[in-house]
Design a protein around this motif. Structure first.
Motif, PDB file in Angstrom:
ATOM      1  N   THR A 125     118.833  79.178  14.844  1.00  0.00           N
ATOM      2  CA  THR A 125     118.193  78.742  16.091  1.00  0.00           C
ATOM      3  C   THR A 125     116.743  79.211  16.183  1.00  0.00           C
ATOM      4  O   THR A 125     116.103  79.010  17.201  1.00  0.00           O
ATOM      5  CB  THR A 125     118.969  79.285  17.308  1.00  0.00           C
ATOM      6  OG1 THR A 125     118.967  80.715  17.257  1.00  0.00           O
ATOM      7  CG2 THR A 125     120.402  78.793  17.310  1.00  0.00           C
ATOM      8  N   ASP A 126     116.243  79.828  15.128  1.00  0.00           N
ATOM      9  CA  ASP A 126     114.887  80.377  15.123  1.00  0.00           C
ATOM     10  C   ASP A 126     113.992  79.669  14.116  1.00  0.00           C
ATOM     11  O   ASP A 126     114.461  79.073  13.148  1.00  0.00           O
ATOM     12  CB  ASP A 126     114.902  81.863  14.744  1.00  0.00           C
ATOM     13  CG  ASP A 126     115.608  82.727  15.758  1.00  0.00           C
ATOM     14  OD1 ASP A 126     115.696  82.322  16.934  1.00  0.00           O
ATOM     15  OD2 ASP A 126     116.086  83.812  15.377  1.00  0.00           O
ATOM     16  N   ILE A 127     112.693  79.807  14.327  1.00  0.00           N
ATOM     17  CA  ILE A 127     111.737  79.495  13.278  1.00  0.00           C
ATOM     18  C   ILE A 127     111.351  80.816  12.622  1.00  0.00           C
ATOM     19  O   ILE A 127     111.326  81.860  13.275  1.00  0.00           O
ATOM     20  CB  ILE A 127     110.476  78.769  13.799  1.00  0.00           C
ATOM     21  CG1 ILE A 127     109.737  79.620  14.856  1.00  0.00           C
ATOM     22  CG2 ILE A 127     110.830  77.406  14.357  1.00  0.00           C
ATOM     23  CD1 ILE A 127     108.349  79.088  15.207  1.00  0.00           C
ATOM     24  N   VAL A 128     111.076  80.761  11.330  1.00  0.00           N
ATOM     25  CA  VAL A 128     110.653  81.941  10.584  1.00  0.00           C
ATOM     26  C   VAL A 128     109.288  81.653   9.980  1.00  0.00           C
ATOM     27  O   VAL A 128     109.115  80.649   9.278  1.00  0.00           O
ATOM     28  CB  VAL A 128     111.652  82.292   9.461  1.00  0.00           C
ATOM     29  CG1 VAL A 128     111.187  83.541   8.715  1.00  0.00           C
ATOM     30  CG2 VAL A 128     113.042  82.509  10.030  1.00  0.00           C
ATOM     31  N   TYR A 129     108.330  82.508  10.255  1.00  0.00           N
ATOM     32  CA  TYR A 129     106.982  82.327   9.732  1.00  0.00           C
ATOM     33  C   TYR A 129     106.960  82.630   8.225  1.00  0.00           C
ATOM     34  O   TYR A 129     107.413  83.689   7.794  1.00  0.00           O
ATOM     35  CB  TYR A 129     106.001  83.254  10.452  1.00  0.00           C
ATOM     36  CG  TYR A 129     105.573  82.757  11.808  1.00  0.00           C
ATOM     37  CD1 TYR A 129     104.282  82.280  12.031  1.00  0.00           C
ATOM     38  CD2 TYR A 129     106.462  82.755  12.883  1.00  0.00           C
ATOM     39  CE1 TYR A 129     103.884  81.817  13.279  1.00  0.00           C
ATOM     40  CE2 TYR A 129     106.081  82.286  14.130  1.00  0.00           C
ATOM     41  CZ  TYR A 129     104.788  81.821  14.316  1.00  0.00           C
ATOM     42  OH  TYR A 129     104.416  81.351  15.546  1.00  0.00           O
ATOM     43  N   VAL A 130     106.433  81.699   7.454  1.00  0.00           N
ATOM     44  CA  VAL A 130     106.338  81.894   6.005  1.00  0.00           C
ATOM     45  C   VAL A 130     104.896  82.014   5.536  1.00  0.00           C
ATOM     46  O   VAL A 130     104.631  82.441   4.414  1.00  0.00           O
ATOM     47  CB  VAL A 130     107.051  80.761   5.245  1.00  0.00           C
ATOM     48  CG1 VAL A 130     108.547  80.812   5.476  1.00  0.00           C
ATOM     49  CG2 VAL A 130     106.503  79.397   5.655  1.00  0.00           C
ATOM     50  N   LEU A 131     103.952  81.636   6.381  1.00  0.00           N
ATOM     51  CA  LEU A 131     102.542  81.772   6.045  1.00  0.00           C
ATOM     52  C   LEU A 131     101.748  81.750   7.344  1.00  0.00           C
ATOM     53  O   LEU A 131     102.084  81.006   8.274  1.00  0.00           O
ATOM     54  CB  LEU A 131     102.089  80.627   5.135  1.00  0.00           C
ATOM     55  CG  LEU A 131     100.784  80.796   4.357  1.00  0.00           C
ATOM     56  CD1 LEU A 131     100.838  82.037   3.462  1.00  0.00           C
ATOM     57  CD2 LEU A 131     100.518  79.557   3.497  1.00  0.00           C
TER      58      LEU A 131
END
Length: 271
Positions: A125-131
């Motif tokens: 249910t989350d977004i994960v920052y990759v950059l």
């Protein structure tokens, strides 16, 4: 209202139930790792047990195992993660060449619009920052690679939800248990469904102060060679410096072009 980056839960994702192959001890180990955060970088055994939902004995066995493997350190009373834990996240980043391709494009976009630029993927249910390319301090928390935010109230989250089948997106929204983080946050499931449908139709999303007061962001999809959305790209800024209308009028086209450029580079990379 300020929001803290949400922790990863090792419970099953929406639509995914643990099966016979589910290794509970491994899941508990991840809970212990995730009990450490910027707010709790050093913890006692009792604190780790409480935060991970384990017994003291169970938490102790996992902590000692992690310590033997070099992922945890201890002064005899407090436990903390070591730099080796970064190997786990780096394994993901290094296995995805898209982020090496995306970084110079994002740097150019941030320089052009003079606002922070980020890329994220959906996890549960989350977004994960990759950059992330930051030009200003825009939030009350420090965002970086690995930071997590709710998908339902973020521009990148809605772009990623819009790429999913409707039933799957609705299950994710319901599992999110939306709460009002600001006076602007949309929490009604049907209203969120309509916003995601609108995002799907127009191909981009703008969110105005729903995550945090004063924060405006706009996102577009990054697609692979088959046209599937694999990530989202956004620009974000402070409303007192860049209004929602100004962001849309002056920054939408550069954002869309940057997302398309990264998508083309990804297609070439995988050809």
């Amino acid at each position: 209202m300020a929001i803290a980056a949400s922790p990863l839960s090792t419970t099953a994702r929406p639509g995914h139930a643990p099966g016979d192959s589910y290794v509970q001890s491994f899941a508990r180990g991840l809970e212990v790792v995730r009990s450490f955060s910027a707010q709790s970088p050093r913890q006692t055994l009792s604190e780790v047990a409480a935060r991970s939902g384990l017994s003291r004995a169970g938490a102790r066995r996992i902590l000692l195992t992690l310590q033997t493997l070099g992922y945890v350190d201890s002064d005899g009373k407090h436990f903390s993660l070591t730099a080796r834990i970064l190997d786990l996240g780096f394994a993901y980043l290094s296995s995805m060449p898209i982020w090496n391709l995306a970084e110079p494009v994002m740097e150019a976009l941030a320089g052009e619009v003079r606002e922070s630029c980020s890329a994220a993927v959906l996890d549960g249910t989350d977004i994960v920052y990759v950059l992330r390319v930051s030009t200003h301090k825009i939030m009350s928390i420090t965002l970086g690679v690995g930071s997590r935010l709710p998908a339902y109230c973020t521009s990148m989250g809605r772009v990623l939800l819009a790429a999913m089948p409707q039933e799957q997106a609705m299950a994710c929204l319901k599992a999110s248990q939306p709460e009002a983080l600001t006076r602007h946050t949309v929490t009604d499931i049907d209203a969120l469904r309509q916003k995601i449908a609108h995002t799907r139709k127009q191909g981009w999303c703008l969110v105005n102060q729903e995550l945090e007061e004063g924060l405006v962001s706009m996102a577009a999809p990054i697609r692979d060679r088959a046209g599937r959305t694999v990530a989202a790209l956004n620009i974000s800024g402070q409303a007192n410096r860049t209004s929602a209308k100004m962001m849309q009028d002056t920054m939408l086209q550069p954002l869309l072009e940057a997302a398309q450029t990264i998508s083309r580079l990804l297609a070439v990379q995988n050809s």
